[in-house]
Design a protein around this motif. Structure first.
Motif, PDB file in Angstrom:
ATOM      1  N   ILE A  78       0.850  -1.185   0.000  1.00 55.41           N
ATOM      2  CA  ILE A  78       0.000   0.000   0.000  1.00 55.41           C
ATOM      3  C   ILE A  78       0.886   1.235   0.000  1.00 55.41           C
ATOM      4  O   ILE A  78       2.047   1.187   0.422  1.00 55.41           O
ATOM      5  CB  ILE A  78      -0.969   0.053   1.198  1.00 55.41           C
ATOM      6  N   ALA A  79       0.333   2.323  -0.489  1.00 60.46           N
ATOM      7  CA  ALA A  79       1.011   3.619  -0.451  1.00 60.46           C
ATOM      8  C   ALA A  79       0.174   4.536   0.430  1.00 60.46           C
ATOM      9  O   ALA A  79      -1.061   4.490   0.389  1.00 60.46           O
ATOM     10  CB  ALA A  79       1.130   4.203  -1.857  1.00 60.46           C
ATOM     11  N   THR A  80       0.847   5.345   1.236  1.00 64.44           N
ATOM     12  CA  THR A  80       0.155   6.324   2.059  1.00 64.44           C
ATOM     13  C   THR A  80       0.718   7.702   1.769  1.00 64.44           C
ATOM     14  O   THR A  80       1.904   7.861   1.482  1.00 64.44           O
ATOM     15  CB  THR A  80       0.291   6.033   3.569  1.00 64.44           C
ATOM     16  N   LEU A  81      -0.147   8.691   1.836  1.00 59.89           N
ATOM     17  CA  LEU A  81       0.225  10.087   1.650  1.00 59.89           C
ATOM     18  C   LEU A  81      -0.247  10.805   2.900  1.00 59.89           C
ATOM     19  O   LEU A  81      -1.427  10.728   3.250  1.00 59.89           O
ATOM     20  CB  LEU A  81      -0.451  10.642   0.408  1.00 59.89           C
ATOM     21  N   GLY A  82       0.675  11.439   3.593  1.00 61.52           N
ATOM     22  CA  GLY A  82       0.285  12.076   4.844  1.00 61.52           C
ATOM     23  C   GLY A  82       1.323  13.050   5.339  1.00 61.52           C
ATOM     24  O   GLY A  82       2.228  13.449   4.603  1.00 61.52           O
ATOM     25  N   SER A  83       1.171  13.417   6.601  1.00 61.03           N
ATOM     26  CA  SER A  83       2.037  14.414   7.217  1.00 61.03           C
ATOM     27  C   SER A  83       2.841  13.791   8.344  1.00 61.03           C
ATOM     28  O   SER A  83       2.331  12.984   9.114  1.00 61.03           O
ATOM     29  CB  SER A  83       1.194  15.556   7.791  1.00 61.03           C
ATOM     30  N   ASP A  84       4.097  14.205   8.401  1.00 63.35           N
ATOM     31  CA  ASP A  84       4.980  13.812   9.494  1.00 63.35           C
ATOM     32  C   ASP A  84       5.427  15.086  10.186  1.00 63.35           C
ATOM     33  O   ASP A  84       6.288  15.804   9.687  1.00 63.35           O
ATOM     34  CB  ASP A  84       6.181  13.011   8.980  1.00 63.35           C
ATOM     35  N   ALA A  85       4.824  15.376  11.319  1.00 63.71           N
ATOM     36  CA  ALA A  85       5.070  16.636  12.018  1.00 63.71           C
ATOM     37  C   ALA A  85       6.517  16.798  12.454  1.00 63.71           C
ATOM     38  O   ALA A  85       6.999  17.908  12.632  1.00 63.71           O
ATOM     39  CB  ALA A  85       4.141  16.743  13.225  1.00 63.71           C
TER      40      ALA A  85
END
Length: 151
Positions: free
Chosen positions: A88-95
């Motif tokens: 799977i691929a995820t697109l998100g934020s890493d604070a």
């Protein structure tokens, strides 16, 4: 006088009943879901992937077993199951990844989709690659809203 019943001999004691099992999907009932994806694959490999606002991905098997892992330190904006059902691929934020918070990550899922429950060491997915988005100094990083992966 009335005859009183004779006391019965003590029988084997029974263990107390087990507590009821939590309902399927109880682990994600409280999650603030932000995205979802499903994909093709053999019946034993079909998973529904759900991303949430806390950065976790929850994998739901056809038998409604749930396993979860942290994919980002903040919101998961998009999740996509690849043509290989074990990825799977995820697109998100890493604070914690300043100055570039947006990240596209590629994950290899365990074929059984299991693991990742509280207290277990076996995670249901292994990080294969991270691509930082919008590199360089930026005052306002755009928020991703869509993900399409072509393999």
């Amino acid at each position: 006088p009335g005859d009183a019943p004779a006391p019965s001999a003590p029988g084997p004691s029974r263990p107390p009943p087990a507590p009821p099992a939590p309902p399927p999907l109880a682990e994600i009932a409280a999650a603030q879901l932000t995205c979802c994806a499903g994909g093709p694959g053999a019946p034993s490999q079909r998973l529904l992937a759900l991303g949430d606002a806390s950065g976790r991905v929850h994998l739901v098997s056809e038998s409604l077993e749930v396993s979860s892992f942290r994919s980002h330190t903040a919101r998961v904006a998009c999740v996509q199951q690849l043509s290989d059902p074990a990825q799977i691929a995820t697109l998100g934020s890493d604070a914690d990844a300043a100055p570039c918070h947006g990240a596209l990550k590629l994950w290899a899922c365990r074929e059984d989709g299991k693991g990742g429950k509280a207290g277990e060491d076996a995670a249901p997915a292994t990080l294969l690659r991270t691509l930082r988005l919008f590199p360089g100094p930026s005052k306002a990083e755009p928020s991703p809203t869509a993900l399409c992966v072509d393999r």
